[in-house]
Design an enzyme around this catalytic site. Structure first.
Site, PDB file in Angstrom:
ATOM      1  N   ARG A   1     -37.429  98.110 -49.143  1.00 31.75           N
ATOM      2  CA  ARG A   1     -36.895  96.948 -49.251  1.00 31.75           C
ATOM      3  C   ARG A   1     -36.654  96.198 -47.864  1.00 31.75           C
ATOM      4  O   ARG A   1     -36.227  96.770 -47.079  1.00 31.75           O
ATOM      5  CB  ARG A   1     -35.385  97.090 -50.007  1.00 31.75           C
ATOM      6  CG  ARG A   1     -34.964  95.915 -50.657  1.00 31.75           C
ATOM      7  CD  ARG A   1     -33.638  96.021 -51.263  1.00 31.75           C
ATOM      8  NE  ARG A   1     -33.737  96.455 -52.553  1.00 31.75           N
ATOM      9  CZ  ARG A   1     -32.634  96.639 -53.315  1.00 31.75           C
ATOM     10  NH1 ARG A   1     -31.352  96.427 -52.932  1.00 31.75           N
ATOM     11  NH2 ARG A   1     -32.778  97.118 -54.392  1.00 31.75           N
TER      12      ARG A   1
ATOM     13  N   SER B   1     -33.310  93.430 -56.293  1.00 29.36           N
ATOM     14  CA  SER B   1     -31.808  93.582 -57.177  1.00 29.36           C
ATOM     15  C   SER B   1     -31.128  92.460 -56.979  1.00 29.36           C
ATOM     16  O   SER B   1     -31.440  91.288 -56.905  1.00 29.36           O
ATOM     17  CB  SER B   1     -31.414  94.690 -56.912  1.00 29.36           C
ATOM     18  OG  SER B   1     -30.417  95.040 -57.768  1.00 29.36           O
TER      19      SER B   1
ATOM     20  N   ASP C   1     -26.718  91.395 -62.543  1.00 29.94           N
ATOM     21  CA  ASP C   1     -27.320  90.969 -61.487  1.00 29.94           C
ATOM     22  C   ASP C   1     -28.511  90.330 -61.495  1.00 29.94           C
ATOM     23  O   ASP C   1     -29.103  90.461 -62.941  1.00 29.94           O
ATOM     24  CB  ASP C   1     -26.899  92.075 -60.266  1.00 29.94           C
ATOM     25  CG  ASP C   1     -28.163  93.293 -60.464  1.00 29.94           C
ATOM     26  OD1 ASP C   1     -28.454  93.367 -61.617  1.00 29.94           O
ATOM     27  OD2 ASP C   1     -28.178  93.938 -59.636  1.00 29.94           O
TER      28      ASP C   1
ATOM     29  N   ASP D   1     -31.847  91.543 -61.146  1.00 31.12           N
ATOM     30  CA  ASP D   1     -32.593  92.581 -61.837  1.00 31.12           C
ATOM     31  C   ASP D   1     -31.943  93.135 -63.167  1.00 31.12           C
ATOM     32  O   ASP D   1     -32.622  93.966 -63.679  1.00 31.12           O
ATOM     33  CB  ASP D   1     -33.225  93.137 -60.844  1.00 31.12           C
ATOM     34  CG  ASP D   1     -32.578  94.360 -60.382  1.00 31.12           C
ATOM     35  OD1 ASP D   1     -31.195  93.923 -60.194  1.00 31.12           O
ATOM     36  OD2 ASP D   1     -33.082  95.417 -60.136  1.00 31.12           O
TER      37      ASP D   1
ATOM     38  N   ARG E   1     -27.269  95.843 -62.975  1.00 28.14           N
ATOM     39  CA  ARG E   1     -25.980  96.192 -62.641  1.00 28.14           C
ATOM     40  C   ARG E   1     -25.113  95.162 -63.316  1.00 28.14           C
ATOM     41  O   ARG E   1     -25.517  94.244 -64.013  1.00 28.14           O
ATOM     42  CB  ARG E   1     -25.607  95.993 -61.277  1.00 28.14           C
ATOM     43  CG  ARG E   1     -25.995  96.847 -60.283  1.00 28.14           C
ATOM     44  CD  ARG E   1     -25.846  96.287 -58.743  1.00 28.14           C
ATOM     45  NE  ARG E   1     -26.809  97.281 -57.996  1.00 28.14           N
ATOM     46  CZ  ARG E   1     -26.172  97.892 -56.973  1.00 28.14           C
ATOM     47  NH1 ARG E   1     -24.895  97.847 -56.781  1.00 28.14           N
ATOM     48  NH2 ARG E   1     -26.920  98.569 -56.113  1.00 28.14           N
TER      49      ARG E   1
ATOM     50  N   GLU F   1     -22.302 104.729 -60.521  1.00 27.94           N
ATOM     51  CA  GLU F   1     -21.925 104.418 -59.183  1.00 27.94           C
ATOM     52  C   GLU F   1     -21.089 103.264 -58.952  1.00 27.94           C
ATOM     53  O   GLU F   1     -21.134 102.424 -59.701  1.00 27.94           O
ATOM     54  CB  GLU F   1     -23.041 104.214 -58.232  1.00 27.94           C
ATOM     55  CG  GLU F   1     -23.981 103.147 -58.557  1.00 27.94           C
ATOM     56  CD  GLU F   1     -25.295 103.124 -57.775  1.00 27.94           C
ATOM     57  OE1 GLU F   1     -25.642 103.813 -56.786  1.00 27.94           O
ATOM     58  OE2 GLU F   1     -26.052 102.130 -57.839  1.00 27.94           O
TER      59      GLU F   1
ATOM     60  N   SER G   1     -20.627 100.753 -57.111  1.00 24.81           N
ATOM     61  CA  SER G   1     -21.219  99.444 -57.001  1.00 24.81           C
ATOM     62  C   SER G   1     -21.832  98.727 -58.062  1.00 24.81           C
ATOM     63  O   SER G   1     -22.860  98.429 -58.283  1.00 24.81           O
ATOM     64  CB  SER G   1     -22.292  99.449 -55.731  1.00 24.81           C
ATOM     65  OG  SER G   1     -23.196 100.274 -56.193  1.00 24.81           O
TER      66      SER G   1
ATOM     67  N   LYS H   1     -29.582 103.090 -63.516  1.00 25.34           N
ATOM     68  CA  LYS H   1     -28.546 102.089 -64.087  1.00 25.34           C
ATOM     69  C   LYS H   1     -29.200 101.024 -65.007  1.00 25.34           C
ATOM     70  O   LYS H   1     -30.214 100.643 -64.834  1.00 25.34           O
ATOM     71  CB  LYS H   1     -27.807 101.636 -62.802  1.00 25.34           C
ATOM     72  CG  LYS H   1     -28.532 101.062 -61.691  1.00 25.34           C
ATOM     73  CD  LYS H   1     -27.540 100.839 -60.524  1.00 25.34           C
ATOM     74  CE  LYS H   1     -28.451 100.135 -59.285  1.00 25.34           C
ATOM     75  NZ  LYS H   1     -29.003 101.071 -58.645  1.00 25.34           N
TER      76      LYS H   1
END
Length: 622
Positions: A73, A175, A332, A334, A337, A434, A436, A448
C-alpha cells in the site's frame, strides 16, 4: 518548449546514464525512463530530473514497497515505492513467478482480480486500470484470469478465490486510506490474505522480475483473450446465497418497523448492501444520495474512514433524522468494514466502537448458534477469534459459555489463516473481529466483510426491537452479564521513523539495559509482551506464544488493576497507535469509576511511555 525540443530532451534523457552523479540513483532513473509506458508518471520523473530534485528522486526510486498488514500500500504516483502501472506490473510478474513455482496446476486453476473505485487523474492511475494490467501480465503468460467487470467489495475476491478454486487473487484497493493512496492486496488459495513466508518470497520474486516482460503492458488482452472470464454474476449470486446461512429471523426482518440508513462512503458498497438486505427479507435501506455513487475524491468527507466517528458520518446522521431512521450503517469505501450509529431517546447519536459492536456480534452469533444448533452439536467445538489489540470481551463470553476464544496478531490475514486451520480440523467458527471495525460473521469469507456485517446488525436490531430493546441497551446487558470491557483506542502521527524506533527501544531499556518498565507512573505492571522481540514475561520460558513480528513495533502491558494496554506502529500509515482496555469482572459495574481509572492510566501511559511533547508527536485531531 517546442515539441521537437521536448523530444530531444527525452531522447537525451534516455541515452544518458549520468543524470545526477549518484550511481544507484542514475541506474534507477534509467530503468524508470526505459520501462514506464505511462506518459503521466514518466513525465513526473522527468520533471523532477529537469528541476534537479535529487532527494525526491531518491525517495521515489531507491526503495521498494513491502507487504504490510494489508498487502502493498502506498500513494499513487511515479516511483518504485509508489503504486502505479509499472510497480503493479512488477508485482504481478513476481506473483506469477512465485505461483508458478508453488502450483503445478496454476494454468488450469487461474487467478482472481478485483478492484475498488479509487483513481488519480495526475498519474492516470485508477484501480480499474491497475486491475487490467494485473490481468494482462497473467493473460500474456497463458494464465486464466477471473477479472470482475466492475468494482466489487474486497471480500468478493477472497470469496471468489475459494469458490472458483483459483490459486490466488489480488484486490486493488487502499480500503479507507486517504484518497491519494492505493494498494495491492494478495489472497492465497485458502481465501485468506497471505502471511509469512509467502510475502517475503513474493517480494524476492518481484526483485527478480523488475523489467516488464513482452506483453505485460498489453492491456488489450483483457478484451481479446479467451482466457479472461468475468465472475461477477456467478460470484454475486453464490455470495448472496451463502448469506442465508447467517440469517435466522427472516420473518421478523420482513415486518420490522425499524428504518435503516446506509452510506457507502463514495465507494463500492451501495448495490451489494441493497442486495444483502433483500436476501434477509428487509425493505431496502435508505441510501445517502451524496455518497451512494463512487467518487475517487471522497468529496463529502474529510477522510474516507467511517471509524473516525460522528464527524465523518454527518450526512448519514442528518438524513436518518429527516427520515426517522433509528440506525445508520456505514461501509468503508471497499466495503470490508462497518460503522454503526443508533439514535438515543435524547436525540443524540451513539456511534459504537469496533469493540462495542464485537460485544454485540459475539452475543448474537452465539445466541443464534444456541437456538439453532443440532442436538449433537458440542459447544467445545465452537470458536471465536480476535486480534490481540482488540477487546477481550469475547474471552469473557467464551469463559462463561464454554466455547473457545483465540487471539491472533493484528491484521485480518492472521485471523483468516487461523480460521482455515480450525475449519480443516472440524471446528466451527462463529465470529471473528479486529477493533478497527472489521467483522466476520460465519466463515463463507475468510476476511473481514462489511456487507454481511451490515445486514447482521440490521437483523439483530430488528429482533431486539420486538423485545423493546435498543442496541445500546443490549450492549449494557452483555456487559452486565460478562463484565464491563471499557476500551479506548487512538493514535499519534509521527512522520519520522527513527523517532518511533527510539520510543520503543527506550521501553526495552527502561530502568537499565534490557529491562522493561515495572511501573507506569503509579500503576503497577504485571506482565509485558513484546511481539517485536518475542518476549513475554507471563510465559514460563519468557517466549511469546504469538509469532514474532520483527518488522513492526508492538508492546503490550498488563496492569495489576485489570487493564491491558498496547502500543504499536501501524502497518499502513505513519501512526503510533495505543489500545487500552479495562477488563472488569461482572461484580464491578460502577462504570464511572472504571472509566475514570482507564482515563488516568491512558494519560500516564502517554506521558511516561510516548512523551509526545519531547518526541514531537502529533495528536489525533478530534
Amino acid at each position: 518548449m517546442a515539441e521537437n525540443a521536448e523530444g530531444d530532451l527525452n531522447s537525451n534523457l534516455l541515452h544518458t546514464h549520468y543524470y545526477t552523479g549518484d550511481p544507484q540513483l542514475d541506474t534507477a532513473i534509467g530503468q524508470w525512463l526505459r520501462w514506464d509506458k505511462n506518459p503521466k508518471t514518466k513525465e513526473q520523473i522527468e520533471n523532477l530530473l529537469r528541476n534537479g530534485m535529487n532527494k525526491e528522486l531518491r525517495d521515489r526510486l531507491c526503495c521498494r514497497m513491502t507487504f504490510g498488514t494489508a498487502g502493498l500500500r502506498s500513494a499513487m504516483g511515479a516511483g518504485f515505492c509508489y503504486i502505479n502501472d509499472l510497480t503493479v506490473i512488477q508485482s504481478t510478474q513476481g506473483m506469477y513467478k512465485y505461483l508458478e513455482r508453488c502450483f503445478s496446476d496454476f494454468k488450469q486453476r487461474g487467478f482472481v482480480v478485483g478492484y475498488d473505485t479509487r483513481g488519480q487523474v495526475t498519474s492516470s492511475c485508477s484501480s480499474q486500470r491497475l486491475a487490467k494490467l494485473t490481468a494482462a501480465v497473467l493473460l500474456a503468460k497463458d494464465v486464466p484470469v477471473y477479472l470482475f467487470s466492475r468494482y466489487v467489495p474486497t471480500p468478493f475476491v477472497p470469496y471468489a478465490v475459494q469458490e472458483l478454486k483459483a490459486v490466488a487473487g489480488v484486490m486493488i484497493t487502499a480500503s479507507h486510506n486517504r484518497k491519494e493512496d492505493n494498494g495491492y492486496k494478495v489472497y492465497w488459495e485458502t481465501g485468506a490474505q497471505i502471511t509469512s513466508p509467502h510475502d517475503k518470497e513474493i517480494l524476492k520474486c518481484i526483485e527478480e522480475c523488475v523489467e516488464p516482460w513482452n506483453g505485460s503492458w498489453n492491456d488489450n488482452l483483457v478484451d481479446t483473450s479467451p482466457l479472461k472470464r468475468d465472475p461477477l454474476q456467478d460470484i454475486c449470486k453464490r455470495y448472496m446465497e451463502d448469506l442465508k446461512k447467517i440469517c435466522f429471523h427472516r420473518e421478523i426482518n420482513s415486518k420490522t418497523t425499524l428504518k435503516f440508513v446506509h452510506t457507502s462512503f463514495h465507494g463500492v458498497g451501495h448495490d451489494y448492501v441493497q442486495l444483502a438486505f433483500q436476501v434477509f427479507g428487509f425493505k431496502p435501506p435508505i441510501p445517502v444520495p451524496e455518497q451512494k455513487d463512487p467518487d475517487p475524491d471522497f468529496s463529502t468527507v474529510k477522510c474516507p474512514n467511517p471509524e473516525e466517528g460522528e464527524s465523518v458520518l454527518e450526512l448519514s446522521l442528518r438524513l436518518a433524522e429527516k427520515e426517522n431512521a433509528q440506525i445508520v450503517l456505514a461501509t468503508d469505501p471497499d466495503a470490508d468494514r462497518l460503522a454503526v450509529a443508533e439514535i438515543e431517546e435524547n436525540g443524540h447519536w451513539k456511534v459504537f466502537t469496533g469493540n462495542e459492536l464485537a460485544a454485540l456480534f459475539g452475543w448474537w452469533m452465539f445466541d443464534c448458534w444456541k437456538k439453532n444448533k443440532s442436538r449433537n452439536a458440542d459447544v467445545k467445538n465452537v470458536y471465536m477469534l480476535a486480534t490481540t489489540v482488540s477487546s477481550k470481551i469475547l474471552k469473557a463470553i467464551a469463559l462463561k459459555e464454554g466455547f473457545h476464544f483465540e487471539e491472533t496478531l493484528p491484521g485480518f490475514k492472521w485471523i483468516g489463516s487461523r480460521i482455515k486451520d480450525l475449519l480443516e480440523n472440524g471446528k466451527e467458527v462463529l465470529f471473528a473481529f479486529e477493533e478497527s471495525i472489521g467483522f466476520l460473521c460465519g466463515t463463507s469469507v475468510l476476511d473481514k466483510d462489511g456487507v454481511s456485517a451490515a445486514v447482521v446488525v440490521a437483523e439483530m436490531a430488528s429482533y431486539l426491537e420486538t423485545k423493546n430493546i435498543t442496541l445500546r441497551q443490549q450492549l449494557i446487558n452483555v456487559y452486565e452479564e460478562y463484565g464491563y470491557h471499557i476500551s479506548k483506542t487512538s493514535y499519534f502521527l509521527c512522520y519520522d521513523p527513527p523517532t518511533i524506533k527510539r520510543i520503543f527501544e527506550r521501553l526495552r531499556n527502561f530502568d537499565a539495559p534490557k529491562e522493561y518498565p515495572k511501573f507506569c507512573g503509579a500503576f503497577t505492571i504485571l506482565h509485558i509482551r513484546d511481539i517485536t522481540t518475542g518476549y513475554d514475561s507471563s510465559q514460563p520460558n519468557k517466549k511469546s506464544v504469538l509469532p514474532v513480528s520483527k518488522n513492526s513495533q508492538m508492546i503490550t502491558f498488563t496492569f495489576q488493576n485489570g487493564c491491558v494496554a498496547t502500543l504499536r506502529t501501524s502497518g499502513t500509515e505513519p501512526k503510533i497507535k495505543y489500545y487500552a482496555e479495562m477488563c472488569a469482572s461482572p461484580d464491578r459495574s460502577n462504570t464511572t469509576l472504571l472509566e475514570e481509572e482507564l482515563k488516568k492510566l491512558i494519560e500516564t501511559l502517554i506521558e511516561n511511555f510516548l512523551e509526545p511533547n519531547k518526541n514531537g508527536l502529533i495528536w489525533r485531531s478530534a
